[in-house]
Design a protein around this motif. Sequence first.
Motif, PDB file in Angstrom:
ATOM      1  N   MET A   1       0.336  -1.300   0.251  1.00  0.00           N
ATOM      2  CA  MET A   1       0.131  -0.373  -0.083  1.00  0.00           C
ATOM      3  C   MET A   1       0.791   1.147   0.351  1.00  0.00           C
ATOM      4  N   LYS A   2       0.459   2.292  -0.625  1.00  0.00           N
ATOM      5  CA  LYS A   2       0.869   3.383  -0.063  1.00  0.00           C
ATOM      6  C   LYS A   2       1.006   4.305   0.906  1.00  0.00           C
ATOM      7  N   LYS A   3       1.809   5.379   1.263  1.00  0.00           N
ATOM      8  CA  LYS A   3       1.614   5.516   2.515  1.00  0.00           C
ATOM      9  C   LYS A   3       0.842   7.260   1.923  1.00  0.00           C
ATOM     10  N   ASN A   4      -0.183   7.580   3.035  1.00  0.00           N
ATOM     11  CA  ASN A   4      -1.171   8.614   3.009  1.00  0.00           C
ATOM     12  C   ASN A   4      -2.436   8.425   1.934  1.00  0.00           C
ATOM     13  N   ILE A   5      -2.452   7.084   1.676  1.00  0.00           N
ATOM     14  CA  ILE A   5      -3.760   6.719   0.909  1.00  0.00           C
ATOM     15  C   ILE A   5      -4.471   6.247   1.952  1.00  0.00           C
ATOM     16  N   SER A   6      -6.134   7.402   2.095  1.00  0.00           N
ATOM     17  CA  SER A   6      -7.224   6.243   2.925  1.00  0.00           C
ATOM     18  C   SER A   6      -7.933   5.235   1.741  1.00  0.00           C
ATOM     19  N   THR A   7      -9.064   4.098   2.540  1.00  0.00           N
ATOM     20  CA  THR A   7      -9.350   3.237   0.840  1.00  0.00           C
ATOM     21  C   THR A   7     -10.466   3.018   1.441  1.00  0.00           C
ATOM     22  N   LEU A   8     -11.286   3.444  -0.298  1.00  0.00           N
ATOM     23  CA  LEU A   8     -13.187   3.430   0.111  1.00  0.00           C
ATOM     24  C   LEU A   8     -13.153   1.985  -0.938  1.00  0.00           C
ATOM     25  N   THR A   9     -14.186   0.517  -0.309  1.00  0.00           N
ATOM     26  CA  THR A   9     -13.695  -0.525  -1.033  1.00  0.00           C
ATOM     27  C   THR A   9     -15.626  -0.720  -0.882  1.00  0.00           C
ATOM     28  N   ALA A  10     -15.902  -1.038  -2.494  1.00  0.00           N
ATOM     29  CA  ALA A  10     -17.362  -1.578  -2.204  1.00  0.00           C
ATOM     30  C   ALA A  10     -17.507  -2.557  -3.237  1.00  0.00           C
ATOM     31  N   ILE A  11     -16.722  -3.052  -3.296  1.00  0.00           N
ATOM     32  CA  ILE A  11     -16.389  -4.282  -3.935  1.00  0.00           C
ATOM     33  C   ILE A  11     -16.171  -5.686  -3.271  1.00  0.00           C
ATOM     34  N   SER A  12     -16.172  -6.601  -3.897  1.00  0.00           N
ATOM     35  CA  SER A  12     -16.164  -7.639  -2.461  1.00  0.00           C
ATOM     36  C   SER A  12     -14.824  -9.065  -2.572  1.00  0.00           C
ATOM     37  N   PHE A  13     -13.690  -8.765  -4.075  1.00  0.00           N
ATOM     38  CA  PHE A  13     -12.769  -9.727  -4.021  1.00  0.00           C
ATOM     39  C   PHE A  13     -11.244  -9.010  -3.561  1.00  0.00           C
ATOM     40  N   ALA A  14     -10.526  -9.090  -4.206  1.00  0.00           N
ATOM     41  CA  ALA A  14      -8.906  -8.566  -3.804  1.00  0.00           C
ATOM     42  C   ALA A  14      -8.350  -7.360  -4.056  1.00  0.00           C
ATOM     43  N   ALA A  15      -9.056  -6.282  -4.027  1.00  0.00           N
ATOM     44  CA  ALA A  15      -8.753  -5.166  -4.347  1.00  0.00           C
ATOM     45  C   ALA A  15      -8.462  -4.114  -3.624  1.00  0.00           C
ATOM     46  N   GLY A 230     -28.212  -4.057  -6.156  1.00  0.00           N
ATOM     47  CA  GLY A 230     -26.779  -3.956  -6.665  1.00  0.00           C
ATOM     48  C   GLY A 230     -25.577  -2.644  -5.267  1.00  0.00           C
ATOM     49  N   VAL A 231     -26.651  -2.178  -4.480  1.00  0.00           N
ATOM     50  CA  VAL A 231     -26.273  -1.571  -4.198  1.00  0.00           C
ATOM     51  C   VAL A 231     -24.773  -1.609  -3.172  1.00  0.00           C
ATOM     52  N   PRO A 232     -23.682  -0.928  -3.405  1.00  0.00           N
ATOM     53  CA  PRO A 232     -22.729  -1.659  -2.197  1.00  0.00           C
ATOM     54  C   PRO A 232     -23.078  -1.406  -0.915  1.00  0.00           C
ATOM     55  N   TYR A 233     -22.807  -2.866   0.014  1.00  0.00           N
ATOM     56  CA  TYR A 233     -22.959  -2.760   1.704  1.00  0.00           C
ATOM     57  C   TYR A 233     -21.759  -2.403   2.637  1.00  0.00           C
ATOM     58  N   LYS A 234     -20.519  -2.120   1.899  1.00  0.00           N
ATOM     59  CA  LYS A 234     -19.628  -1.339   2.794  1.00  0.00           C
ATOM     60  C   LYS A 234     -19.054  -0.560   2.858  1.00  0.00           C
ATOM     61  N   VAL A 235     -18.347   0.628   3.056  1.00  0.00           N
ATOM     62  CA  VAL A 235     -17.201   1.329   2.207  1.00  0.00           C
ATOM     63  C   VAL A 235     -16.313   1.598   3.183  1.00  0.00           C
ATOM     64  N   VAL A 236     -15.608   1.618   3.461  1.00  0.00           N
ATOM     65  CA  VAL A 236     -13.900   0.752   4.011  1.00  0.00           C
ATOM     66  C   VAL A 236     -13.407   2.634   3.644  1.00  0.00           C
ATOM     67  N   GLY A 237     -13.236   3.333   4.976  1.00  0.00           N
ATOM     68  CA  GLY A 237     -12.085   4.720   4.602  1.00  0.00           C
ATOM     69  C   GLY A 237     -12.157   5.426   3.956  1.00  0.00           C
ATOM     70  N   GLU A 238     -13.372   6.313   3.736  1.00  0.00           N
ATOM     71  CA  GLU A 238     -13.052   7.117   2.770  1.00  0.00           C
ATOM     72  C   GLU A 238     -12.533   8.297   3.374  1.00  0.00           C
ATOM     73  N   THR A 239     -12.019   9.026   2.299  1.00  0.00           N
ATOM     74  CA  THR A 239     -11.106  10.642   2.936  1.00  0.00           C
ATOM     75  C   THR A 239     -11.358  11.229   2.351  1.00  0.00           C
ATOM     76  N   PRO A 240     -12.200  12.785   2.827  1.00  0.00           N
ATOM     77  CA  PRO A 240     -11.824  12.781   4.504  1.00  0.00           C
ATOM     78  C   PRO A 240     -12.678  11.569   5.110  1.00  0.00           C
ATOM     79  N   THR A 241     -12.559  11.064   6.419  1.00  0.00           N
ATOM     80  CA  THR A 241     -13.782  10.715   6.861  1.00  0.00           C
ATOM     81  C   THR A 241     -14.980  10.922   7.266  1.00  0.00           C
ATOM     82  N   PRO A 242     -15.918  10.638   6.536  1.00  0.00           N
ATOM     83  CA  PRO A 242     -16.704  10.948   7.540  1.00  0.00           C
ATOM     84  C   PRO A 242     -17.354  11.452   8.889  1.00  0.00           C
TER      85      PRO A 242
END
Length: 335
Positions: A1-15, A230-242
């Motif tokens: 992972m790169k530094k200083n980047i948060s992530t937003l994940t809305a899919i299920s496979f390794a990404a 098909g609405v994503p059920y989970k969001v992870v680490g959006e930047t900025p954080t809500p």
Amino acid sequence: MKKNISTLTAISFAAVLALAACGGGGGGGDGGGSSNGGSSNNNGSSSTPPASTATSANVTTPQYAANSAQLAIFNTINQQRQQCGFPALTENTQLDTASQAHADYIGKNGGTITDSEVSTNASYTGVTYADRATKAGYPASTVFMGGESAGYWTNATLSEAAYGTNIATAWSSGVYHVGAFVWPVTQIGIGWNETTYSSFPEAHGVITTANLQKMSGSVPLMYPCDGATGVPYKVVGETPTPPNTNGAFGPTMAVASNSGDTVVLTAGTLTDTSGNVINLQVLNASTDPNKLVQTFEARAYSATPLTANTKYSVSLSGTINGTPFSRTGSFTTGN
């Protein structure tokens, strides 16, 4: 992972998806572009070419290549906007140029996902989305500029169109990234850049939206709207954080109206098929600590993830220009 980047994940496979915060503002109101003719000689010919208008670089049919990420992003956003009553977006080639410049900037500067540019860095074209659009010839007087930037890494083998679809889907679920799906704009430009990170493909998507126009229908409109699947059920680490989130949270419900309106959400709930009620966090322009939500829109979201493959009934209430409104519907999460 790169530094200083948060992530937003809305899919299920390794990404991993990394999204920079979006925003909007600046420029003129709901009208079209202005044109400043140059001085004329005695023969009536202009000594300077007419200025570009907000629509002079529009194209009737999308020019993005078949099976490209750009076309997948364009189609995904438009399909979901139109399903919920928002106007379709038209490709604008000047906005394409601005978006492509920023995608190239991200690729040339280590792949760090950002909305802004630094003048001393490689491939710099402008600090903000609006700066880059006007540099590409888009008229500054009409700019209401919103934008999204995303990075995508995966160890799966994906087509370019799948990359684009997944990035657009991720934008649709974020508190600060759903704007492209609900803003009362009419134009879009899309940029795309692919590099390699730790031997894995790395893709960078950028969109720029502009040109406020009045929406029809019973505003504010709601997204996701009744019947969405098909609405994503989970969001992870959006930047900025809500606000009021810690780690993963649920997808965003958004309401939006026209420029000049003031929309305020006061309450929102989700109810699953077992009768479990989730009280949603509400976020308005007046309460957003990051100053990214506009006065004509508002957000609601669960502080915790939802459940995959589950139908939820949504109920939102608030005011538009001081008059109470309510919106109801249902959607089903993806897997």
